[in-house]
Design an enzyme around this catalytic site. Structure first.
Site, PDB file in Angstrom:
ATOM      1  N   HIS A 119       0.733  -1.145  -0.102  1.00 17.36           N
ATOM      2  CA  HIS A 119      -0.080  -0.292   0.037  1.00 17.36           C
ATOM      3  C   HIS A 119       0.694   1.134   0.163  1.00 17.36           C
ATOM      4  O   HIS A 119       0.090   1.919  -1.138  1.00 17.36           O
ATOM      5  CB  HIS A 119      -1.305   0.065   1.435  1.00 17.36           C
ATOM      6  CG  HIS A 119      -1.651   1.091   1.134  1.00 17.36           C
ATOM      7  ND1 HIS A 119      -2.415   2.036   0.571  1.00 17.36           N
ATOM      8  CD2 HIS A 119      -1.635   1.694   2.573  1.00 17.36           C
ATOM      9  CE1 HIS A 119      -2.890   2.902   0.593  1.00 17.36           C
ATOM     10  NE2 HIS A 119      -2.372   3.196   1.971  1.00 17.36           N
ATOM     11  N   HIS A 161       4.016   7.220   5.714  1.00 16.09           N
ATOM     12  CA  HIS A 161       2.351   7.588   6.079  1.00 16.09           C
ATOM     13  C   HIS A 161       2.075   7.037   6.711  1.00 16.09           C
ATOM     14  O   HIS A 161       0.988   7.701   7.682  1.00 16.09           O
ATOM     15  CB  HIS A 161       1.729   8.169   4.750  1.00 16.09           C
ATOM     16  CG  HIS A 161       0.981   6.519   4.347  1.00 16.09           C
ATOM     17  ND1 HIS A 161       1.284   6.024   3.210  1.00 16.09           N
ATOM     18  CD2 HIS A 161       0.133   6.582   4.944  1.00 16.09           C
ATOM     19  CE1 HIS A 161       0.319   5.009   3.106  1.00 16.09           C
ATOM     20  NE2 HIS A 161      -0.729   5.845   3.506  1.00 16.09           N
ATOM     21  N   GLU A 169       0.871   5.698  12.552  1.00 15.96           N
ATOM     22  CA  GLU A 169      -0.290   5.125  13.182  1.00 15.96           C
ATOM     23  C   GLU A 169      -0.410   3.858  12.972  1.00 15.96           C
ATOM     24  O   GLU A 169      -0.783   3.364  14.763  1.00 15.96           O
ATOM     25  CB  GLU A 169      -1.298   5.368  11.549  1.00 15.96           C
ATOM     26  CG  GLU A 169      -2.234   4.870  11.728  1.00 15.96           C
ATOM     27  CD  GLU A 169      -3.567   5.942  11.793  1.00 15.96           C
ATOM     28  OE1 GLU A 169      -3.722   6.881  11.083  1.00 15.96           O
ATOM     29  OE2 GLU A 169      -4.311   6.208  12.835  1.00 15.96           O
ATOM     30  N   ASP A 170       0.199   3.223  12.580  1.00 15.61           N
ATOM     31  CA  ASP A 170       0.265   1.482  12.837  1.00 15.61           C
ATOM     32  C   ASP A 170       0.971   0.421  13.261  1.00 15.61           C
ATOM     33  O   ASP A 170       0.887  -0.458  13.643  1.00 15.61           O
ATOM     34  CB  ASP A 170       0.238   0.493  11.079  1.00 15.61           C
ATOM     35  CG  ASP A 170      -1.499   1.488  10.728  1.00 15.61           C
ATOM     36  OD1 ASP A 170      -2.304   2.118  11.132  1.00 15.61           O
ATOM     37  OD2 ASP A 170      -1.425   1.460   9.229  1.00 15.61           O
ATOM     38  N   ASP A 224      -3.074   9.216  -1.037  1.00 12.77           N
ATOM     39  CA  ASP A 224      -3.235   7.704   0.195  1.00 12.77           C
ATOM     40  C   ASP A 224      -5.255   7.059  -0.507  1.00 12.77           C
ATOM     41  O   ASP A 224      -5.020   5.816  -0.678  1.00 12.77           O
ATOM     42  CB  ASP A 224      -3.343   8.154   1.614  1.00 12.77           C
ATOM     43  CG  ASP A 224      -3.281   6.811   2.022  1.00 12.77           C
ATOM     44  OD1 ASP A 224      -3.584   5.550   2.167  1.00 12.77           O
ATOM     45  OD2 ASP A 224      -4.110   7.317   3.635  1.00 12.77           O
ATOM     46  N   ASP A 238     -24.027  16.064 -24.786  1.00  6.50           N
ATOM     47  CA  ASP A 238     -22.385  16.447 -24.950  1.00  6.50           C
ATOM     48  C   ASP A 238     -21.322  15.813 -24.080  1.00  6.50           C
ATOM     49  O   ASP A 238     -20.088  15.999 -23.539  1.00  6.50           O
ATOM     50  CB  ASP A 238     -22.310  17.939 -24.552  1.00  6.50           C
ATOM     51  CG  ASP A 238     -22.691  18.004 -22.637  1.00  6.50           C
ATOM     52  OD1 ASP A 238     -23.432  17.183 -22.218  1.00  6.50           O
ATOM     53  OD2 ASP A 238     -21.900  18.653 -21.721  1.00  6.50           O
TER      54      ASP A 238
END
Ligand code: MN
Length: 755
Positions: A66, A91, A95-96, A158, A278
């Site tokens: 990812h 990134h 957080e993880d 992301d 269009d």
């Protein structure tokens, strides 16, 4: 086949896949014009790969796939350089995994760490279960928190990758994420000129929210493709011939309206697919022979083709002379085709086309000297975007967004320590924030930590700040707080509580005064109250009561004397008049008392002047320059009005007076008994840490029961500095407080200062 692989073989196969994906990213990066900073990108990849080791996405892929994919989008589709690629790779690390922003900063430096921190902040807490409720705030946050616009760009990348892989999520999550994307990310991408990404985000969202309608439009588009192609070929043939004649380098594209746009038009215009005329537009992209002729070429092409087909008089859109706020430039013209239908033709140079598809990322690609990711150039570009966000042009097409942005300008967004997002008005201070959380928190607020740094209550907050409020039970609302709160809520609360306290103090003061007068055998009435009000220089009897009730004024000998000596005489005289004429009597009392207060007899400078509490509060003046308190080494100066002014002996003013007016100086001696209070300032310095402030205020307020008037705290680089103004009786009190403060482990320096 796969089931037969051992765990180890499986891991090896995954590692090969990961390395391959990373190699692709590196190759893509090396093909750009950016600086070749392969080393730091490799380092970021290795770090992230290690940090996410063993973790899988829902799809079963190793997690690191990812961040690699996000980095690829950042590199290829947004056009950013190594700093952003590193931040994209890293990134999700904070957080993880167990790594912190500090770890990232130590290894990759401040800039990358700052971007990762921003990405973590806007994802933590907000993408929890309350995500949708906070969607509106989140959108605002993204737009206003543009410390580094790269945070937003990487966040968009992301989200794009998450949308591309949304199929492996549970359906309820799909709806949530798709809805958010349509509401937040697609408009943001549009705002930043990332047209291709915007279109893809819209289509993907639509596909997950309305799978059947998406499939239906897709099917109808496919069914009508051949017919459109025929129209396109017939329509463009004479145009090609003309452009060839002009000697231009160009290519012509059929631009088919996106599925989402078609659906959107069907919804808003209430027409079926068949009546959307269009769907096909024609795009002429040319390469100018000379960049200076770029704009003229656009108009030349326009003139040439409008000789072939009749142009619609009201549908010439000149985005050449007036580019859109997101940088878009092109000339749009609508022509009548031979089949009797209007067809839009978009005329752009190659450069304009790149800008249209890639946004500002394309801008500097065309800069002179072909760019390395020269920081200056990048900064300039990022600033341009920020300016657009800050100050949207009135001619921006997305008028609605403009209006929203203007609304946001008056708001800031801050986080609680738990990552909850709060909206505050611009210019809000830490104290406003405390009151916005709870009145109790505001009332007992002693300071705040903004981004882990200690700041005073008056500190102005900025978007993106993380704010922790420090409280102490000993803290009470201070009158000066009214000066630095900006929110109506905080202001109203402070005023209300101050008023309530004043009322309570007034009542308390009244009863104390009643007791006092009773003891002296003096009736409690307007005359007595007025005389005391005069004696202590208050404007109204209410002020006198409040001062007595709050303990700021303690009634003592001076007050007793007022009634006993000359005052006593006056009192008897007044008594005979006082029935039913209290006001008049009070006035007379005032006038009568005056000559008694003024000391007109000459002061004997050879004697030692006794500084009694009565004399201090009544006759002598404490110098404003050095604020002496009982116990200080002082001297008296007799001024031209025969008033005694008390200075500290080392006061610079006193030094001057000593040398120029030696005959007006008088020696003094303290003679006090802890009734009066004086204001002093104590300076503390030490190591900043959780609870230091609390310890300091506890020592002062709790242990010694001394009244803090003002507390100014500053903490920089781990050093804690404070100025504390408090009421004491004399230098002994100051000494005790200083000694107690010095006992605190973190406090390294304590002293009384002049301000
Ligand atoms: Mn992510």
């Amino acid at each position: 086949m796969e089931e037969h692989l051992s765990l180890k073989e499986k891991e090896q196969a995954e590692e090969v896949m990961i390395q391959q994906a990373f190699q692709e990213l590196l190759n893509d990066y090396l093909a750009t014009k950016h600086r070749k900073r392969v080393e730091i990108i490799t380092k970021a990849f290795n770090f992230a790969n290690h940090a996410h080791k063993g973790i899988k996405r829902r799809s079963g892929e190793p997690y690191i796939m990812h961040p690699i994919a996000v980095a690829k989008i950042v590199c290829n589709e947004i056009g950013l350089g190594s700093t952003s690629i590193c931040a994209a790779l890293l990134h999700d690390v904070v957080e993880d995994t167990d790594y912190t922003v500090e770890d990232i900063e130590n290894i990759f430096g401040h800039k990358i760490a700052q971007i990762v921190d921003g990405l973590t902040k806007i994802s933590g807490g907000i993408f929890g279960d309350r995500a949708s409720a906070q969607a509106e705030n989140f959108k605002k946050l993204l737009l206003t928190m543009s410390d580094d616009i790269r945070v937003i760009l990487i966040k968009i990348a992301d989200r794009l990758h998450n949308m591309r892989t949304l199929g492996s999520m549970l359906p309820n999550k799909q709806y949530k994420i798709a809805g958010e994307t349509l509401y937040i990310y697609a408009p943001l991408a549009n705002r930043l000129g990332l047209n291709r990404i915007k279109t893809e985000l819209e289509n993907l969202s639509f596909k997950y929210e309305h799978p059947e309608e998406y499939a239906e439009i897709e099917r109808k588009l496919a069914a009508t493709a051949a017919e459109r192609d025929k129209v396109f070929q017939e329509f463009t043939a004479p145009i090609r011939a003309q452009l060839d004649k002009m000697g231009l380098q160009y290519h012509i594209l059929a631009r088919v309206k996106s599925i989402y746009s078609i659906w959107n038009k069907m919804q808003t215009k209430h027409v079926p697919f068949e009546e959307i005329y269009d769907i096909l537009a024609v795009r002429i992209i040319f390469k100018p022979n000379n960049m200076e002729e770029e704009l003229n070429d656009c108009f030349d092409i326009y003139l040439a083709i409008s000789k072939i087909y009749k142009p619609h008089p009201d549908r010439l859109r000149d985005w050449i002379s007036h580019p859109k706020s997101n940088g878009y430039q092109a000339l749009h013209v609508t022509l009548m085709g031979n089949n009797g239908q209007w067809i839009e033709v978009q005329i752009r140079s190659e450069r304009m086309d790149d800008v249209a598809e890639q946004g500002f990322a394309a801008h500097w690609k065309y800069k002179e000297g072909g760019g390395s990711e020269d920081e200056g150039e990048l900064e300039r570009w990022l600033r341009t975007i920020k300016e657009i966000l800050d100050d949207p042009q009135p001619d921006a097409i997305d008028f609605l967004d403009t209006i929203k942005l203007n609304l946001f300008a008056s708001e800031i967004f801050v986080f609680t320590p738990k990552g909850e997002l709060k909206t505050m008005p611009q210019d809000a201070t830490a104290l406003d924030f405390a009151f916005s959380l709870h009145t109790d928190i505001g009332t007992h607020c002693i300071g705040a930590k903004v981004n882990h740094k200690l700041v005073p209550l008056s500190h102005r907050l900025k978007s993106g700040d993380q704010v922790e409020i420090l409280t102490s039970k000993a803290q009470r609302i201070q009158p000066e707080w009214e000066n630095f709160v900006t929110t109506a809520r905080a202001k109203a609360k402070i005023t209300e509580i101050l008023r309530r306290e004043a009322k309570a103090n007034q009542q308390k003061g009244e009863s104390l005064l009643r007791d006092f007068l009773q003891k002296e055998g003096v009736p409690f009435d307007a005359s007595a109250i007025d005389r005391l009000t005069n004696l202590h220089n208050f404007h109204t009897p209410d002020e006198l009561m409040v001062a007595i009730g709050s303990g700021k004024l303690v009634l003592g000998d001076a007050d007793r004397n007022l009634f006993k000596e000359k005052g006593g005489k006056n009192w008897k005289k007044l008594l005979s008049f006082s029935f039913g004429k209290e006001n008049k009597d009070a006035k007379e009392g005032k006038e009568e008392a005056k000559p008694a207060e003024g000391k007109s007899e000459k002061i004997d400078t050879k004697k030692i002047l006794k500084l009694t509490e009565e004399a201090i509060s009544k006759e002598y003046i404490m110098a404003e320059c050095c604020h002496p308190i009982p116990g200080d080494d002082v001297l008296g100066y007799i001024d031209e009005h025969n008033r005694v002014i008390i200075h500290k002996r080392q006061c610079p003013v006193a030094v001057k007076l000593k040398s120029s007016y030696g005959n007006r100086i008088i020696a003094t001696q303290w003679d006090t008994h802890k009734d009066l209070s004086f204001l002093v300032t104590i300076y503390v310095r030490g190591i900043d840490g959780v609870g230091v402030l609390n310890e300091v205020t506890q020592v002062i307020s709790r242990q010694l029961n001394v009244n803090i008037r003002k507390l100014i705290i500053d903490a920089t680089d781990g050093i804690f500095e404070g100025k504390i103004q408090l009421y004491v009786h004399d230098v002994d009190d100051v000494r005790t407080i200083c000694n107690n403060l010095k006992q605190l482990a973190n406090i390294k320096e304590v002293s009384r200062i002049e301000d």
